[in-house]
Scaffold this motif. Structure first.
Motif, PDB file in Angstrom:
ATOM      1  N   LEU A  33      39.514  -6.271  29.673  1.00  0.00           N
ATOM      2  CA  LEU A  33      40.540  -7.162  29.709  1.00  0.00           C
ATOM      3  C   LEU A  33      41.839  -6.975  30.427  1.00  0.00           C
ATOM      4  N   GLN A  34      41.688  -5.534  31.133  1.00  0.00           N
ATOM      5  CA  GLN A  34      42.662  -5.349  32.278  1.00  0.00           C
ATOM      6  C   GLN A  34      44.022  -5.141  31.402  1.00  0.00           C
ATOM      7  N   VAL A  35      44.096  -4.662  30.358  1.00  0.00           N
ATOM      8  CA  VAL A  35      45.271  -4.605  29.670  1.00  0.00           C
ATOM      9  C   VAL A  35      46.256  -3.516  30.198  1.00  0.00           C
ATOM     10  N   PRO A  36      47.571  -3.711  30.670  1.00  0.00           N
ATOM     11  CA  PRO A  36      48.443  -3.086  31.352  1.00  0.00           C
ATOM     12  C   PRO A  36      49.158  -1.986  30.447  1.00  0.00           C
ATOM     13  N   ARG A  37      49.653  -1.022  31.253  1.00  0.00           N
ATOM     14  CA  ARG A  37      50.669  -0.168  30.366  1.00  0.00           C
ATOM     15  C   ARG A  37      50.102   0.606  29.053  1.00  0.00           C
ATOM     16  N   CYS A  38      49.017   1.035  29.361  1.00  0.00           N
ATOM     17  CA  CYS A  38      48.520   1.544  28.006  1.00  0.00           C
ATOM     18  C   CYS A  38      47.402   2.682  28.276  1.00  0.00           C
ATOM     19  N   ARG A  39      47.760   3.870  27.677  1.00  0.00           N
ATOM     20  CA  ARG A  39      46.813   4.788  27.882  1.00  0.00           C
ATOM     21  C   ARG A  39      46.326   5.503  26.479  1.00  0.00           C
ATOM     22  N   LEU A  40      45.039   5.633  26.551  1.00  0.00           N
ATOM     23  CA  LEU A  40      44.246   6.058  25.299  1.00  0.00           C
ATOM     24  C   LEU A  40      43.884   7.364  25.130  1.00  0.00           C
ATOM     25  N   VAL A  41      44.320   7.997  24.273  1.00  0.00           N
ATOM     26  CA  VAL A  41      44.094   9.662  24.132  1.00  0.00           C
ATOM     27  C   VAL A  41      43.219   9.879  22.861  1.00  0.00           C
ATOM     28  N   TYR A  42      42.031  10.715  23.032  1.00  0.00           N
ATOM     29  CA  TYR A  42      41.068  11.044  22.006  1.00  0.00           C
ATOM     30  C   TYR A  42      41.708  12.231  21.491  1.00  0.00           C
ATOM     31  N   GLY A  43      42.227  12.368  20.208  1.00  0.00           N
ATOM     32  CA  GLY A  43      42.744  13.447  19.737  1.00  0.00           C
ATOM     33  C   GLY A  43      43.309  13.312  18.114  1.00  0.00           C
ATOM     34  N   ASP A  44      44.014  14.243  17.632  1.00  0.00           N
ATOM     35  CA  ASP A  44      44.419  14.190  16.112  1.00  0.00           C
ATOM     36  C   ASP A  44      45.792  13.613  16.097  1.00  0.00           C
ATOM     37  N   GLY A  45      45.509  12.345  15.505  1.00  0.00           N
ATOM     38  CA  GLY A  45      46.665  11.562  15.488  1.00  0.00           C
ATOM     39  C   GLY A  45      47.985  12.088  14.547  1.00  0.00           C
ATOM     40  N   MET A  46      47.428  12.999  13.669  1.00  0.00           N
ATOM     41  CA  MET A  46      48.391  13.539  12.803  1.00  0.00           C
ATOM     42  C   MET A  46      49.492  14.570  13.483  1.00  0.00           C
ATOM     43  N   ARG A  47      49.071  15.019  14.738  1.00  0.00           N
ATOM     44  CA  ARG A  47      49.971  15.651  15.587  1.00  0.00           C
ATOM     45  C   ARG A  47      50.746  14.870  16.438  1.00  0.00           C
ATOM     46  N   GLY A  48      50.681  13.441  16.283  1.00  0.00           N
ATOM     47  CA  GLY A  48      51.366  12.690  17.484  1.00  0.00           C
ATOM     48  C   GLY A  48      50.631  12.984  18.887  1.00  0.00           C
ATOM     49  N   HIS A  49      51.458  12.977  19.727  1.00  0.00           N
ATOM     50  CA  HIS A  49      51.091  13.273  21.172  1.00  0.00           C
ATOM     51  C   HIS A  49      52.413  13.867  21.653  1.00  0.00           C
ATOM     52  N   PRO A  50      52.586  15.168  21.796  1.00  0.00           N
ATOM     53  CA  PRO A  50      53.814  15.899  22.236  1.00  0.00           C
ATOM     54  C   PRO A  50      54.179  15.728  23.617  1.00  0.00           C
ATOM     55  N   PRO A  51      52.941  15.813  24.455  1.00  0.00           N
ATOM     56  CA  PRO A  51      53.101  15.788  25.897  1.00  0.00           C
ATOM     57  C   PRO A  51      54.005  14.553  26.408  1.00  0.00           C
ATOM     58  N   ASN A  52      53.907  13.592  25.779  1.00  0.00           N
ATOM     59  CA  ASN A  52      54.943  12.395  26.385  1.00  0.00           C
ATOM     60  C   ASN A  52      56.118  11.944  25.509  1.00  0.00           C
ATOM     61  N   ALA A  53      56.209  12.960  24.511  1.00  0.00           N
ATOM     62  CA  ALA A  53      57.558  12.538  23.637  1.00  0.00           C
ATOM     63  C   ALA A  53      58.751  12.798  24.286  1.00  0.00           C
ATOM     64  N   PRO A  54      59.886  12.292  23.892  1.00  0.00           N
ATOM     65  CA  PRO A  54      59.980  11.560  22.676  1.00  0.00           C
ATOM     66  C   PRO A  54      59.583   9.847  22.829  1.00  0.00           C
TER      67      PRO A  54
END
Length: 271
Positions: free
Chosen positions: A181-202
């Motif tokens: 669907l060519q959805v823009p501005r969206c990046r998917l990460v395979y990982g443990d969501g309980m840890r959030g995603h520190p590399p791109n915080a806050p």
């Protein structure tokens, strides 16, 4: 742009409808290649859907009208939900139910949330002081990508979406949907969501589609000052879940409770 921006224009290609058999004399004719003019005429007809199928904007607008009648007032959100083709995120056997206010299975004992739940949670995000001042959700962290539908809606209302999914099969399913669907501005990460995603915080906005006993502390740490978090958690009486809304200000966190909800349990690790 007004104080509340209209959804950004993602390219959501419409599905092609099918044509019934043509009327006329029953003549048996073997034709290995159709005349060019006839093919061009039919292609033009297919490129302009009649509006009766699931790919039509009026079908989605009926869903939006129900949400508005039920009290959803955030117009940018309603416009975004009118753009995103929910039927493209569910199994074809369930597509006819895609615009009803119901959750639907997407595999691995997971579901796509009801449109009313998606709308209410994102509306809570939009009501945050920071989002109202910006006119959009800013940088969003989504916990639990699922099939990718909510991420597609969030992408219309934010500058970026980082979405984390712990189940690899669902992560891959969502990636196929959003790519198609060519959805823009969206990046998917395979990982443990309980840890959030520190590399791109806050993150300016954090939203979760799974509920635990309480909110993981790392989610709060990754919430920007002026940001808002909306997630389900166990209610005080232990009998169900409620939405928890957390705002982070210069002096710390404030917390309030929203509606009762029912989400899948929040789990750690990947699978």
């Amino acid at each position: 742009m007004s104080d509340k921006p209209s959804p950004r224009g993602a390219r959501f290609p419409a599905s092609l409808g099918s044509r019934g058999p043509s009327a006329g004399p029953q003549v048996t004719l073997l034709r290995p290649q159709r005349p060019l003019q006839e093919a061009a005429r039919d292609a033009a007809r297919l490129a302009a859907p009649s509006g009766l199928g699931l790919d039509s904007a009026p079908v989605r607008q009926r869903m939006v009208q129900r949400l508005r009648a039920d009290g959803v007032r955030c117009e940018p959100l309603l416009q975004a939900m009118g753009l995103v083709p929910r039927h493209e995120f569910v199994d074809s056997a369930l597509a006819a139910q895609a615009y009803e206010d119901t959750s639907l299975p997407i595999g691995l004992s997971q579901t796509i949330s009801k449109p009313s739940v998606v709308a209410r949670m994102i509306e809570w995000l939009y009501l945050g002081e920071g989002a109202r001042a910006r006119g959009h959700l800013g940088r969003v962290l989504e916990i639990g990508t699922g099939c990718g539908y909510q991420a597609a809606v969030l992408a219309q209302l934010s500058t970026s979406v980082m979405s984390v999914e712990r189940l690899k099969a669902l992560h891959e399913l969502a990636a196929r949907h959003l790519h198609r669907l060519q959805v823009p501005r969206c990046r998917l990460v395979y990982g443990d969501g309980m840890r959030g995603h520190p590399p791109n915080a806050p993150y300016d906005s954090i939203i979760a589609a799974a509920g635990g006993d309480d909110l993981p502390a790392v989610w709060l740490e990754q919430l920007a000052v002026g940001g808002r978090l909306v997630a389900p958690a166990r209610s005080a009486d232990g009998r169900g879940q409620v939405l928890v809304i957390v705002d982070r200000g210069p002096a710390g966190f404030t917390r309030r409770l929203g509606e009762a909800v029912q989400f899948v349990p929040l789990k750690s690790g990947t699978h």
